[in-house]
Design an enzyme around this catalytic site. Structure first.
Site, PDB file in Angstrom:
ATOM      1  N   HIS A 189       0.810  -1.217   0.000  1.00 34.62           N
ATOM      2  CA  HIS A 189       0.000   0.000   0.000  1.00 34.62           C
ATOM      3  C   HIS A 189       0.843   1.267   0.000  1.00 34.62           C
ATOM      4  O   HIS A 189       0.328   2.360  -0.260  1.00 34.62           O
ATOM      5  CB  HIS A 189      -0.973  -0.002   1.194  1.00 34.62           C
ATOM      6  CG  HIS A 189      -0.333   0.243   2.522  1.00 34.62           C
ATOM      7  ND1 HIS A 189      -0.054  -0.767   3.418  1.00 34.62           N
ATOM      8  CD2 HIS A 189       0.070   1.383   3.126  1.00 34.62           C
ATOM      9  CE1 HIS A 189       0.488  -0.254   4.502  1.00 34.62           C
ATOM     10  NE2 HIS A 189       0.579   1.039   4.354  1.00 34.62           N
TER      11      HIS A 189
ATOM     12  N   ASP B 175       0.039  -7.647   1.256  1.00 36.27           N
ATOM     13  CA  ASP B 175       0.463  -6.252   1.423  1.00 36.27           C
ATOM     14  C   ASP B 175       1.984  -6.131   1.452  1.00 36.27           C
ATOM     15  O   ASP B 175       2.555  -5.393   2.264  1.00 36.27           O
ATOM     16  CB  ASP B 175      -0.151  -5.653   2.688  1.00 36.27           C
ATOM     17  CG  ASP B 175      -0.007  -4.135   2.735  1.00 36.27           C
ATOM     18  OD1 ASP B 175       0.118  -3.524   1.655  1.00 36.27           O
ATOM     19  OD2 ASP B 175      -0.002  -3.564   3.833  1.00 36.27           O
TER      20      ASP B 175
ATOM     21  N   SER C 112       4.944   2.610   7.883  1.00 34.11           N
ATOM     22  CA  SER C 112       4.592   1.379   7.177  1.00 34.11           C
ATOM     23  C   SER C 112       5.715   0.968   6.229  1.00 34.11           C
ATOM     24  O   SER C 112       6.287   1.797   5.513  1.00 34.11           O
ATOM     25  CB  SER C 112       3.301   1.582   6.378  1.00 34.11           C
ATOM     26  OG  SER C 112       2.214   1.807   7.225  1.00 34.11           O
TER      27      SER C 112
END
Length: 395
Positions: free
Chosen positions: A136, A168, A245
């Site tokens: 993402h 992901d 992230s």
């Protein structure tokens, strides 16, 4: 003369006076003086003994001295001995990178350069420029440029090589060789309570370090509302927030044991186990990935009963009518969701009149032929309706 001897003298003197009184006799002045003197001496000795006892100095037994501050305690060497987090950072930080996403369709008025719409983190897994991150992070905006900044400040344009939206995970590559590589550990033997360090660039702040412990090593994806995933997540209280992230979750040996993925609330964050990432790296094709899914520009978290309970504990004002949906965790600037007025913290409960149980329901809707989506959103305990036109996503 010892305390015991003095006490015996006092008792003998007092007994003599008592015997004379019982027989009707009278003690002479000299006897009274001697007896009284012995009693006084004995009493004084007894008082001294009691005083010494409370003062931790018993004259009959061994002497015990109370602790007395020296006034010159040295702390030298404690930084080197106890700063184990800093030791981990020294060994691991060089392989962590900052990832910036530039939207080529939007030009900054003042600089004339493409606008930065998102950012994230990653870490080098091969000295030839291969970087592991979250999917993402790099697929958040179509027709964009991915830039990578190394710890020394040098910036490079990266190419997206492989993307796995289910797990992901993604790999990108920069045209540089001889880079420092992050050591990959094992997440299979990770234990709850172990210290871990999250490295990355939260809120675009490069080279940021947070620390915490592992709360759970086997958090099932169903508990997070994530369907179709065959792995369990690592739960930690180390802070993982926007921009963090894709960065590594590192153990005290300086080995990456997870990939920072998402934060639910303060003290509850999740990471993808490194063992799963190793499988992804072993089967990657090494070719650019083409994505045909429609694009909204949001990062979502499915609301499971446990997550809903946690949110309601943090925010007692949260509507009791909410029993399902997805929490909007991040909105990409310039995306269809951003242009339509979607904000982080919104809860999407329905799309096109259908209830949303999890993020997969949103993805299935995007696979349809509808040009517009109608979303029912809870914001500040009020339900509103927003229409969004998704973009076609291609790389």
């Amino acid at each position: 003369m010892s305390v015991v001897t003095l006490r015996r003298v006092a008792r003998v003197g007092l007994r003599t006076v008592s015997q004379r009184a019982a027989s009707g006799g009278h003690a002479g002045p000299s006897e009274w003086k001697m007896t009284a003197g012995a009693a006084v001496v004995g009493a004084a000795a007894l008082g001294t003994a009691v005083y010494n006892l409370w003062g931790l100095q018993w004259s009959v037994g061994p002497s015990v001295q109370a602790a007395v501050p020296t006034g010159s305690t040295s702390l030298e060497g404690r930084r080197k001995m106890f700063n184990f987090i800093a030791d981990v950072v020294d060994q691991s930080a060089a392989s962590v990178v900052y990832i910036e996403i530039k939207d080529n369709r939007r030009i900054d008025y003042y600089s004339g350069q493409p606008t930065t719409v998102s950012n994230g983190s990653g870490f080098i897994v091969n000295e030839d420029g291969l970087i592991l991150t979250n999917a993402h992070v790099v697929v958040s905006t179509p027709k964009s440029t991915v830039l990578v900044r190394l710890q020394d400040g040098s910036m490079y344009t990266a190419k997206v090589e492989d993307v796995d939206l289910v797990s992901d995970l993604a790999t990108i590559r920069i045209p540089v060789k001889g880079l420092p590589v992050m050591k990959l550990g094992q997440s299979a033997d990770l234990r709850p309570g172990e210290w871990v360090v999250a490295l990355g660039s939260p809120l675009a702040l490069n080279n940021t370090v947070t620390a915490g412990v592992v709360s759970s090593t086997q958090r099932a994806p169903e508990e997070l509302g994530l369907q179709g995933r065959d792995m369990s997540y690592i739960q930690t209280d180390a802070a993982i927030t926007f921009g963090n992230s894709g960065g590594p979750l590192v153990n005290l040996d300086g080995e990456a044991i997870g990939i920072n993925s998402m934060k639910v609330t303060s003290g509850i964050s999740f990471a993808i186990p490194i063992d799963y990432a190793k499988q992804f790296l072993s089967r990657r094709l090494g070719k650019p990935t083409t994505l045909g899914r429609k694009y909204l520009g949001i990062t979502m978290l499915s609301l499971t009963p446990n997550i809903l309970k946690t949110l309601k504990q943090k925010n007692p004002k949260l509507s009791t009518e909410v029993s399902h949906g997805v929490l909007v965790w991040k909105v990409i600037i310039g995306s269809p969701a951003h242009g339509s007025g979607v904000y982080p913290g919104d809860i999407i409960t329905h799309v096109d009149g259908e209830p949303v149980k999890g993020a997969n329901d949103i993805y299935k809707t995007l696979e349809g032929d509808s040009k517009f989506l109608t979303m029912n959103i809870l914001r500040d305990n009020r339900f509103i309706e927003i229409k969004i036109k998704p973009d076609d996503q291609s790389y």
